[in-house]
Design a protein around this motif. Structure first.
Motif, mmCIF file in Angstrom:
data_model
loop_
_atom_site.group_PDB
_atom_site.id
_atom_site.type_symbol
_atom_site.label_atom_id
_atom_site.label_comp_id
_atom_site.label_asym_id
_atom_site.label_seq_id
_atom_site.Cartn_x
_atom_site.Cartn_y
_atom_site.Cartn_z
ATOM 1 N N PHE A 75 -108.617 70.695 50.772
ATOM 2 C CA PHE A 75 -107.165 70.543 50.722
ATOM 3 C C PHE A 75 -106.700 69.788 51.932
ATOM 4 N N ARG A 76 -106.520 68.494 51.725
ATOM 5 C CA ARG A 76 -106.094 67.664 52.838
ATOM 6 C C ARG A 76 -104.583 67.561 52.841
ATOM 7 N N PRO A 77 -103.996 67.403 54.030
ATOM 8 C CA PRO A 77 -102.528 67.323 54.080
ATOM 9 C C PRO A 77 -101.987 66.086 53.371
ATOM 10 N N THR A 78 -102.843 65.076 53.151
ATOM 11 C CA THR A 78 -102.385 63.917 52.412
ATOM 12 C C THR A 78 -103.375 63.672 51.281
ATOM 13 N N TYR A 85 -100.993 63.971 23.393
ATOM 14 C CA TYR A 85 -101.298 62.544 23.482
ATOM 15 C C TYR A 85 -101.086 62.070 24.911
ATOM 16 N N ARG A 86 -101.633 60.885 25.203
ATOM 17 C CA ARG A 86 -101.453 60.319 26.528
ATOM 18 C C ARG A 86 -100.361 59.256 26.533
ATOM 19 N N GLY A 87 -99.606 59.225 27.621
ATOM 20 C CA GLY A 87 -98.544 58.240 27.712
ATOM 21 C C GLY A 87 -98.136 58.088 29.158
ATOM 22 N N LYS A 88 -97.303 57.070 29.403
ATOM 23 C CA LYS A 88 -96.864 56.827 30.776
ATOM 24 C C LYS A 88 -95.618 57.641 31.095
ATOM 25 N N ALA A 89 -95.588 58.171 32.302
ATOM 26 C CA ALA A 89 -94.385 58.855 32.757
ATOM 27 C C ALA A 89 -94.276 58.714 34.261
ATOM 28 N N PRO A 90 -93.044 58.611 34.761
ATOM 29 C CA PRO A 90 -92.878 58.463 36.210
ATOM 30 C C PRO A 90 -93.070 59.786 36.940
ATOM 31 N N VAL A 91 -93.621 59.708 38.148
ATOM 32 C CA VAL A 91 -93.716 60.874 39.026
ATOM 33 C C VAL A 91 -93.079 60.495 40.356
ATOM 34 N N ASN A 92 -92.664 61.518 41.110
ATOM 35 C CA ASN A 92 -92.160 61.254 42.464
ATOM 36 C C ASN A 92 -93.349 60.896 43.331
ATOM 37 N N TRP A 93 -93.221 59.828 44.074
ATOM 38 C CA TRP A 93 -94.360 59.369 44.862
ATOM 39 C C TRP A 93 -93.924 59.124 46.298
ATOM 40 N N CYS A 94 -94.651 59.771 47.223
ATOM 41 C CA CYS A 94 -94.373 59.515 48.626
ATOM 42 C C CYS A 94 -95.373 58.480 49.111
ATOM 43 N N PRO A 95 -94.906 57.295 49.485
ATOM 44 C CA PRO A 95 -95.826 56.225 49.873
ATOM 45 C C PRO A 95 -96.588 56.546 51.161
ATOM 46 N N LYS A 96 -95.997 57.362 52.037
ATOM 47 C CA LYS A 96 -96.669 57.678 53.295
ATOM 48 C C LYS A 96 -97.748 58.740 53.081
ATOM 49 N N CYS A 97 -97.379 59.865 52.397
ATOM 50 C CA CYS A 97 -98.364 60.921 52.141
ATOM 51 C C CYS A 97 -99.349 60.501 51.061
ATOM 52 N N GLN A 98 -99.055 59.430 50.340
ATOM 53 C CA GLN A 98 -99.906 58.984 49.234
ATOM 54 C C GLN A 98 -100.102 60.112 48.223
ATOM 55 N N THR A 99 -99.011 60.791 47.894
ATOM 56 C CA THR A 99 -99.160 61.946 47.018
ATOM 57 C C THR A 99 -97.972 62.105 46.077
ATOM 58 N N VAL A 100 -98.222 62.811 44.998
ATOM 59 C CA VAL A 100 -97.182 63.120 44.021
ATOM 60 C C VAL A 100 -96.405 64.333 44.507
ATOM 61 N N LEU A 101 -95.112 64.264 44.401
ATOM 62 C CA LEU A 101 -94.280 65.379 44.847
ATOM 63 C C LEU A 101 -93.572 66.033 43.671
ATOM 64 N N ALA A 102 -93.424 67.349 43.751
ATOM 65 C CA ALA A 102 -92.581 68.057 42.793
ATOM 66 C C ALA A 102 -91.127 67.753 43.149
ATOM 67 N N ASN A 103 -90.224 67.888 42.185
ATOM 68 C CA ASN A 103 -88.800 67.650 42.476
ATOM 69 C C ASN A 103 -88.352 68.486 43.665
ATOM 70 N N GLU A 104 -88.895 69.710 43.701
ATOM 71 C CA GLU A 104 -88.557 70.639 44.767
ATOM 72 C C GLU A 104 -88.927 70.103 46.147
ATOM 73 N N GLN A 105 -89.944 69.244 46.189
ATOM 74 C CA GLN A 105 -90.418 68.741 47.470
ATOM 75 C C GLN A 105 -89.675 67.491 47.919
ATOM 76 N N VAL A 106 -88.738 67.048 47.079
ATOM 77 C CA VAL A 106 -87.927 65.897 47.434
ATOM 78 C C VAL A 106 -86.580 66.420 47.920
ATOM 79 N N LEU A 107 -86.212 66.101 49.138
ATOM 80 C CA LEU A 107 -84.937 66.569 49.676
ATOM 81 C C LEU A 107 -83.782 65.910 48.939
ATOM 82 N N SER A 108 -82.591 66.523 49.044
ATOM 83 C CA SER A 108 -81.455 65.978 48.305
ATOM 84 C C SER A 108 -81.111 64.561 48.773
#
Length: 820
Positions: free
Chosen positions: A463-466, A150-173
């Motif tokens: 594959f663009r960097p942003t 089914y479809r539903g809402k869920a939060p994702v990590n979002w970098c406002p500068k890169c305008q992209t979704v990040l994996a947890n791994e891509q978010v520094l501590s």
RNA sequence: GCCGAAGUGGCGGAAUGGCAGACGCGGCAGUCUCAAAAACUGUUGGGGGGUAACCUCCGUGUCGGUUCGAGUCCGACCUUCGGCACCA
């Protein structure tokens, strides 16, 4: 003079010979019992490092052991080929994910062959190939049809500068984006979920499967089933249609102690309930919460804070007005996203109110409590006070009484809540299996018909960097026709979580060439379920959990007819180097290639098994590997060096020596067999070392007949064959034995012959070791005093003039005298 | 923080509640060698005593408990590691 043991040459010679003879090709119609030995397939990162060997070589030893025991063994290999690193390579180095992945696979296949495992490469599975991911998409459709997607809402990590979704791994501590150091925030997206929570109760149950207790505990905790009551608080707010707020609690007995209400900051009602004067403060708090990870939010270390939103609800039990707060320690994803605050009886709530001066009302009286203020939350049982008609009830009974009352009034309901959340499978990325769905303005969400599968990944994506997923900007991919009305439609541009691919790859191995279905039914019935699954414990709650769910869902859909994918599970530990986990960034990755070239695959295999218990893992140490290398060289000398019996030995001496050797031989077979079964490879090798040391002594003295000697060598080689397949094959051939040692039966031991004739009996006085005596195994307790008088003079000295209060005799082990 | 593990010689580790340190690395001594390496043999937890065979005390992260007996079981603590939902 015999030639030297030359592992490079032997590895190559035998690997080629086995391949030419198809020695390890697996047949589906074989009268022998089947054994499906699965090891977690690797991600094709590019290089096979020692950690891969650590997962694979011991599994191969066990599979070879089962093979010698007469099983038809399926021990396949493949690649978990979709995933983030390929896409990163595309962005950073301009290489297409497909090219990058396939090059890596090519290289890793070559490296994998060096292990000398029994993989049947004709069954290889690669998840990023259309013939595989077609079926990943197909399974999505099946789950969708079954109402499990089914479809539903869920939060994702979002970098406002890169305008992209990040994996947890891509978010520094620090909470910053690893690429541009911008503060990462969270953003809600409409995404696909699987209803794994529907299976929560069934997945608590591990009957009939043999999994490590700790993994079962972790999965049960992951599910986090708790029984409680959902309680309705009345809401009367102008312009808000909702007339109640429901909260889940396991402690309905404390409901009269509610002095505040807490919503998750993301709760949909927060916007409408916030009073104008609080709006700025509330918005700022929500913004801050969006920047924190769940781990940070739930940490009990972190100071509890929150904001009053300026509205109230009503506790129906006592009619009191309760202020509504928001606080980040409440998660929208758990329960109802709102909790009742009972500071007197909950540690977190207690800390929270201390900060804001919210009243604390005791409703469960601690023993000997006389109305004084609490120093800390009282979370134990007690007697109800300040609770209206429930006063005086023990808290345990009041849970039932209050729940009954709430249900009668229709103010609440007993319910079960789970920590487990539905499985979010959408990924805003290119390199994954496309989700086969079309969005049509007229027909809504329409599944792609089976006949149109696979939905192929376009090869010419950019594959663009942003920016977001390359699929989103690929017009030919996105624009399509609606399968239902033929009008214009747009494809889903999210791809699937790679855990989806790994939830069924083990089914594909049973019949990898099947074209018209994900697998052949008969072959699946023949091989599944997996008899033994080995891999890292880091998969305890994700891959291993999702695969169980997947099989249960397929069972209910009618695609498979078993309940669990993996009967027995074993988790090996990890190999570290220089006291740290191996990683490219630390520069401490140990590659097996140079060791394999210099010392041979057998040495590396054996060393990895010898260095620590497999379950535990350990440190790769260059200097210790020489011990194994030396040992295999000694075996070479021992077997090829010739044997000459001592001509001067008397028949009775020879008989005694042979009986002794036979006992050691049978004890060794027993030890090695039992150790391999329990994956105790390090002690198995110790047993084999002891045995070869023993044979070296026999050889020196020539104490047994040539025939007995040869018999022992035969056993030694067979026991060593799974560990050192190349060396033993060569020695087997050179000593004139019939090819191949790997088709020989595993040796059996004889309990009678393995039995010791004499044992060492320990004599203790007051639990301290005072003497040891050698006695026949047949000794009985009655014969002991006599023997102790004769032999245990040291111990008897300690008994001189003392009164023996008690004696404990453990047959075959010890006798302990308790004196004075 | 929460969940799950693990702590034993100089090092990796072994030990159904019953001989702590199997097996291996390293060290030391020796054999071989002009010499070294390799290989082989012996030895090796720490302290104290004895010419010696040997004797004796201490010792499994810390503190406490259960038991005739604890590395092993129970409780508390300390340290390290794995997972925490988008790395796989």
């Amino acid at each position: 003079m015999i030639d030297r043991y030359n592992p490079q040459e032997l590895d190559r010679k035998w690997q080629q010979r086995w391949e030419k003879d198809k020695l390890y090709q697996v047949s589906d119609d074989d009268p022998r019992p089947k054994w499906y030995a699965l090891t977690m397939y690797p991600y094709p990162s590019g290089d096979l490092h020692i950690g891969h060997w650590y997962a694979l070589a011991p599994s191969d030893v066990h599979a070879r052991f089962k093979r010698m025991q007469g099983y038809n063994v399926l021990h396949p290999m493949g690649f978990d080929a979709f995933g983030l690193p390929a896409e990163n390579a595309a962005i950073q180095r301009g290489i297409h994910p497909f090219t990058w992945t396939m090059q890596n696979i090519e290289n890793m296949r070559r490296q994998l062959r060096n292990i000398g495992a029994i993989y049947d490469w004709s069954r290889e599975v690669v998840t990023c190939l259309p013939e595989y991911y077609k079926w990943t998409e197909w399974f999505f459709l099946k789950l969708y049809e079954a109402g499990l997607a089914y479809r539903g809402k869920a939060p994702v990590n979002w970098c406002p500068k890169c305008q992209t979704v990040l994996a947890n791994e891509q978010v520094l501590s620090s909470g910053l984006c690893e690429r541009c150091n911008t503060t990462v925030t969270r953003r809600d997206l409409e995404q696909w979920f699987f209803r794994i929570t529907k299976y929560a109760d069934e997945m608590m149950n591990f009957d009939g499967i043999d999994w490590p207790e700790r993994i079962q505990i972790m999965q049960r905790n992951w599910i986090g089933r708790s029984e409680g009551t959902e309680i309705s608080f009345a809401l009367d707010h102008p312009g808000v249609p909702e007339k109640e707020i429901r909260v889940f609690t396991t402690r309905p007995d404390t409901t009269f102690g509610v002095t505040f209400m807490v919503f998750a900051p993301e709760h949909p009602l927060v916007a409408v309930l916030t009073s104008p004067d609080k709006k700025a403060e509330v918005d700022a708090y929500i913004e801050r919460a969006r920047r924190l990870s769940e781990i940070e939010r739930l940490s009990t270390e972190k100071e509890k804070d929150g904001v009053f939103i300026g509205s109230y609800c009503t506790n129906r039990l006592n009619g009191e007005k309760v202020p509504i707060w928001i606080a980040d320690y409440v998660l929208l994803s758990y329960g109802t996203g709102a909790v009742m605050g009972v500071p007197a009886h909950d540690e977190r709530d207690f800390l929270f109110v201390k900060k804001y001066g919210i009243p604390i009302r005791v409703v469960i009286a601690p023993p000997d409590w006389h109305g004084e203020e609490l120093e800390e939350a009282y979370i134990e049982e007690g007697t109800l006070v300040n609770s209206g008609q429930f006063d005086g009830l023990p808290s345990k009974q009041s849970i039932e009484a209050i729940s009954d009352f709430l249900e009668e009034k229709n103010w609440g309901k007993r319910t079960v809540s789970y920590r487990l959340r539905d499985w979010l499978i959408s990924r805003q990325r290119y390199w994954g299996a496309p989700i086969p769905m079309v969005y049509c303005d007229k027909c809504g969400i329409v599944p792609v018909p089976e006949a149109d599968l696979p939905v192929l990944l376009p090869e010419d994506a950019e594959f663009r960097p942003t920016g977001e997923s390359p699929l989103k900007y690929h017009e030919q991919f996105v624009n399509t026709t609606c399968p239902r009305c033929g009008g214009p439609g747009k494809r889903e541009t999210d791809t699937m979580d790679t855990f989806m691919c790994s939830s069924w790859y083990f089914l594909r191995y049973t019949s990898p060439d099947t074209n018209d279905a994900p697998f052949d039914d008969d072959k699946l019935k023949f091989w599944m379920p997996v008899d033994l699954y080995t891999g890292g414990a880091e998969h305890a709650v994700m891959h291993l959990f999702y695969s169980r769910f997947f099989i249960k869902a397929l069972r209910d859909i009618g695609i498979v007819d078993f309940d669990e994918p993996f009967i027995r599970l074993f988790n090996q530990g990890i190999i570290i180097a220089e006291k740290q986990k191996m990683s490219k960034s630390l520069g401490n990755v140990v590659t097996p290639d140079e060791y394999v070239t210099e010392l041979g695959a057998d040495t590396v295999r054996a060393y990895l098994m010898f260095l620590a218990p497999w379950e535990q893992g350990g440190e790769w140490n260059d200097s210790s590997i020489s011990g194994i290398s030396r040992w295999l060289n000694r075996i070479w000398q021992l077997v090829l060096g010739g044997y000459r019996p001592d001509g001067k030995a008397t028949p009775s001496d020879t008989e005694k020596a042979e009986r002794e050797l036979s006992r050691v031989t049978h004890q060794t077979i027993r030890r090695v067999t039992q150790d391999v079964e329990k994956f105790r490879f390090n002690v198995m090798l110790s047993a084999l070392m002891e045995y070869s040391n023993c044979l070296a002594k026999v050889k020196e003295t020539g104490s047994v007949s040539t025939q007995t000697w040869e018999g022992s060598i035969d056993i030694l080689l067979r026991l060593l064959a799974p560990t050192a397949p190349h060396l033993t094959e060569e020695l087997w051939e050179r000593t004139g034995r019939r090819y191949s040692i790997h088709n020989q039966p595993w040796p059996q031991w004889d309990e009678t012959l393995a039995k010791d004739e004499e044992i060492t009996l320990v004599v203790q006085v007051n639990g301290k070791l005072r003497d040891r005596i050698t006695v026949p195994v047949s000794i009985t307790e009655d014969e002991l005093p006599q023997l102790l008088q004769e032999k245990a003079t040291k111990a008897t000295a300690y008994l001189e003039g003392k009164k023996i209060l008690k004696q404990i005799y453990v047959p075959g082990r010890l006798i302990n005298f308790v004196v004075q």
